[in-house]
Design a protein around this motif. Structure first.
Motif: not given
Lengths: 347, 347
Positions: A41, A43, A45-46, A53, A66, A68, A159, B104-107, B127-128, B137-141, B159-161
């Motif tokens: 991915l 980025n 952030w991760l 996050a 945030f 999940t 989440s 912001f998106i979680s995965l 996804i990328k 951005a995917v910020v958490t997973g 999930s998303g913000i």
């Protein structure tokens, strides 16, 4: 594609090209798989691989966490809890682990066709109970259904969004003390015994519980802490190894001080499990400066959910990135991160 | 329990006590199930049944949207997209639907043991690509693994913000116009043909795409809108019925103006499907005041992803809570919300 980039090797030198059950165990393989996905991915952030996050809103003093998690625990009802209580508590605890006060939860269900509606009701009741207990609301949701045999009863994703009451960046210093808020291993053993027909008759209940009280207590009393972590998949040992590796410090723990119920210890001995790798779902590791450790411990022990808390070790310079345990029989050993799926589908 | 509280009846008077596949179809049964869960959770956040929750931070001008969706589409790769592109786009679109700019998106992945790593890589690449395309951005997973036969390849939760650039509350007024941003039904038909061996050879690709561009375009040009909605499960018809019911108004649409590809129309005719109930994953319904409708349409049509947009109808006083379609053959009929699982596992 002959070569895959994600998780090309299992560390033993033997390559694989499929997902193994062990990839879900919370050990080295899970870590490697997550790292592969994160690199792909690509980025920033991760990169920190934290439980949540951290999102800052520029020009304001608002900072959010945030997180999940998907829950695939088996069985979905187990002594001490169920997948509903687990999913909401787990997400609350991931927010607490980065120092954020949990506020909003999302709830997404994947349900297998034929799933009994009264079981769904029990799960929803259980989610509602945690929400009421903590004042944290389920604010959005989704439901999907798949054909019989295409899922295992019910999977739940939660989440969560938390708010930072003050800026917090985890850090660990030599001399810091390590506290755990109570008995370890209860969740893993309770789920294992509920799932497998092992002929072991003991009364062990999962510790599944929301941990927002710990952060509230620390904040309310102005008690300094350096790092928080909930030792779920991979157990106390896995969580401590992760901390030691992240901060490049050593951690020494005293086996004699680690709170373990005798029933849980007995089951681990019978089954050859390392208690340090057994999952918890209602315990927090608190790393505090030395000067405040005794007070933190005292305050935690005053809380009904923290009465069995203990100071179990300290942060040392060496061995860097490693956790050492002084055993009750007087030997020392390195605590390893579990490799793979010691106990599958524990959360 | 003899009586269950959630979804006790299927509306036909025949009770049931298990989850049906039809509960996942996005029709009346889904609505009923969600309502049952929402009532059981009993908190005011969920009552509006919107695509995203709206969170205001008191004492600031920050207002966020929070949404979640699990994706169980089958097959996971289909013409025009895959579960990766679908999951991130879908969550982006749920944020757009409440007027929030996705940020912001979680995965979270639930993967079946044995799933090929190169398929996982393709999904992550996909996804990328959406992340890069949109700057979101995917910020958490999270990753979980279950045994072979306990899931169907891979399920994804995102999930998303999102952030509100200005306060927005959906509303609908008599005389408002209804615009759809392009051809409808492509996603549902593409997935259906990819899944079932129907012997129909047509080239239909899913429209799966992020829709943040629509909101950006409306905001940038200061174009007023009253309501946005992405017509996914349940299709254009289901989405319009939901709007009509929520606001207690009527909607009249012109069949002749609804953009449908001839191939999609032909497949619907062969299979006896109502195009109005076929899922979309890259289209938005925009309800705008009459005075600005032509300008909104013109601006949308200037965008490459909106060139087939059309003004398809308007908001009327009666029949209250209903959608009426003027057919090409000159008749009128009521558009119904689909009952259950016309096309299972479409998202």
């Amino acid at each position: 594609m002959a070569n895959t980039e994600i998780g090309m090797t299992d560390g033993s030198g033997s390559g694989y090209n499929h997902i193994l059950l062990a990839h879900g165990g919370g050990g080295k393989l899970t870590f490697e798989l997550i790292q592969g996905v994160v690199e792909k991915l690509g980025n920033p952030w991760l990169a920190p691989l934290r439980d949540s996050a951290v999102i800052k809103f520029e020009g304001t003093d608002i900072s959010l966490a945030f997180t999940t998690d998907s829950y695939v625990v088996k069985p979905i009802f187990f002594p001490g809890g169920d997948i509903g209580r687990l999913s909401v508590s787990g997400t609350i605890n991931d927010l607490v682990s980065v120092g954020a006060t949990p506020k909003f939860i999302s709830l997404s269900l994947i349900i297998e066709e034929g799933f009994p509606l009264n079981a769904l009701e029990r799960i929803i009741e259980s989610i509602k109970a945690v929400a009421n207990e903590t004042g944290i609301a389920v604010v959005t949701g989704d439901i999907k259904v798949v054909e019989r045999g295409k899922a295992d009863e019910i999977f739940i994703n939660t989440s969560g969004i938390g708010i930072f009451h003050f800026p917090f960046s985890p850090s660990v210093m030599i001399g810091d003390k390590v506290i755990v808020t109570g008995y370890i291993g209860d969740h893993g053993i309770a789920v294992l015994l509920a799932r497998e027909n092992l002929g072991i008759e003991v009364n062990v209940k999962s510790d599944v519980a929301p941990l927002n009280w710990v952060l509230e207590l620390l904040e309310k009393n102005g008690l300094e802490f350096h790092c928080l972590k909930d030792p779920t998949r991979g157990g106390l040992g896995g969580a401590l190894v992760e901390i030691a590796q992240s901060f490049g410090i050593g951690i020494v723990i005293e086996e004699a001080h680690i709170p373990v119920r005798k029933e849980v210890k007995a089951v681990c001995e019978i089954l050859g499990l390392d208690i340090l790798n057994v999952a918890n779902e209602g315990k927090l590791i608190i790393i505090t400066p030395d000067y405040v450790a005794e007070e933190v411990l005292a305050r935690i022990k005053e809380h009904p959910a923290g009465k069995d808390a203990a100071l179990i070790g300290e942060v040392v310079k060496e061995p860097e990135g490693k956790v050492l345990i002084n055993t009750v029989i007087g030997s020392k050993r390195i605590v390893d991160m579990p490799y793979g799926e010691e106990l599958p589908r524990i959360c």
